[in-house]
Design an enzyme around this catalytic site. Structure first.
Site, PDB file in Angstrom:
ATOM      1  CB  THR A  97       7.684 -16.857 -26.118  1.00 13.21           C
ATOM      2  OG1 THR A  97       6.584 -17.107 -27.004  1.00 13.21           O
ATOM      3  CG2 THR A  97       8.944 -16.631 -26.940  1.00 13.21           C
ATOM      4  CB  CYS A  98       7.472 -22.298 -26.554  1.00 14.94           C
ATOM      5  SG  CYS A  98       5.929 -22.549 -25.646  1.00 14.94           S
ATOM      6  N   GLY A  99       5.915 -22.382 -28.814  1.00 16.94           N
ATOM      7  CA  GLY A  99       4.872 -22.554 -29.813  1.00 16.94           C
ATOM      8  C   GLY A  99       3.477 -22.323 -29.275  1.00 16.94           C
TER       9      GLY A  99
ATOM     10  CD1 TRP B 215       4.356 -19.056 -34.454  1.00 18.75           C
ATOM     11  CD2 TRP B 215       5.411 -17.238 -33.704  1.00 18.75           C
ATOM     12  NE1 TRP B 215       4.649 -18.264 -35.542  1.00 18.75           N
ATOM     13  CE2 TRP B 215       5.298 -17.133 -35.108  1.00 18.75           C
ATOM     14  CE3 TRP B 215       6.036 -16.198 -33.005  1.00 18.75           C
ATOM     15  CZ2 TRP B 215       5.788 -16.048 -35.826  1.00 18.75           C
ATOM     16  CZ3 TRP B 215       6.531 -15.117 -33.723  1.00 18.75           C
ATOM     17  CH2 TRP B 215       6.399 -15.054 -35.117  1.00 18.75           C
TER      18      TRP B 215
END
Length: 286
Positions: A238-240, A267
């Site tokens: 996952t990330c932004g 996110w």
């Protein structure tokens, strides 16, 4: 024999004129970088490259940016770039793998495994003094038939299941200050923090700072092990907003983990939900 997702700039320079091969410039910049990827492409790019815009080859009906498009939309878009199911696709960017890995992952999601990333991208190409071009590419539209591989994509419901059942290791590719919830967020609807239990490995830590090439497979494996990631157990990244998470997926692929899913909404989605837990613990807190 181990398969690699990467080809070197040196290899490409010798194989620029190979038939049935398409080079894609997937450069993407965040708004805070105040750069225009498409304009920079028009000024100079690798010879013969086409521009791939992750904000255009996307689900334009989604309120979140650059989410995966439908299979038919992807097929039409890449077909217009001269890509068929038999085409060798080579991807690079001018921002440290940031979107090249995302586009590599997108092709794999839609069933095209004849795809590689040009290691080091434009930065490495220019370091080697290889020629750039300002010529705008033309192509003959080809037929591409996408075959959606759902195992490479996770959605919000699946991530909630992972969190509840602890069925996968979650790796977050964002910068440490974003992960810890210490960076000021421009959007008031987005809350700070990270998914509880996730492990932070910033994507910028996966590459050589000078050449901007990915670290060796052995170095990557050591990096994951140092972060207490068990490469034998299930993982999701996952990330932004689903971009740098693909850099983690790329590094894991090079480490022998071939089918790691990316949480597409990341996110940008999780941080907006009322019912999703968010953690802002200190980095070394247990």
């Amino acid at each position: 024999m181990k398969t690699s997702a990467l080809v070197s700039c040196e290899w490409l320079q010798k194989n620029l004129d190979t038939e049935n091969q398409v080079i894609l410039d997937a450069t993407f910049f965040l708004p805070k970088q105040r750069r225009n990827a498409k304009k920079e492409f028009q000024q100079q790019h690798l010879p013969g490259a086409h521009f791939f815009d992750i904000d255009e080859v996307a689900d334009l009906s989604n309120t979140l940016s650059h989410m995966l498009p439908k299979a038919d939309y992807f097929s039409s878009a890449v077909g217009k770039m001269g890509i068929s199911n038999n085409t060798l696709v080579l991807i690079y960017d001018n921002n440290h793998f940031f979107a090249a890995a995302r586009v590599w992952w997108m092709f794999r999601v839609f069933g095209h495994n004849h795809v590689h990333i040009i290691d080091g991208g434009q930065t490495r190409w220019r370091q080697l003094n290889y020629p750039m071009s300002s010529e705008q590419p033309t192509s003959i539209t080809k037929k591409f038939k996408a075959q959606y591989c759902s195992e490479l994509v996770f959605n919000l419901k699946q991530m909630k299941f992972v969190l509840t059942n602890k069925s996968r290791q979650i790796i977050d590719a964002r910068s440490t200050d974003s992960y810890l919830g210490q960076r000021r967020l421009a959007e008031t609807t987005l809350q700070p923090g990270h998914i509880p239990g996730s492990i932070n490995i910033p994507y910028a830590h996966l590459m050589d700072s000078t050449q901007k090439t990915l670290f060796s497979d052995q170095t990557l494996q050591s990096l994951f092990e140092h972060a207490h990631i068990n490469l034998s157990n299930p993982i999701v990244t996952t990330c932004g907003s689903g971009v740098s998470a693909a850099v983690l997926a790329l590094a894991l692929y090079q480490s022998g983990c071939k089918d790691i899913p990316v949480y597409d909404g990341s996110w940008a989605e999780w941080g907006r939900q009322v019912d999703t837990p968010k953690h802002t613990k200190k980095l070394h807190e247990r």
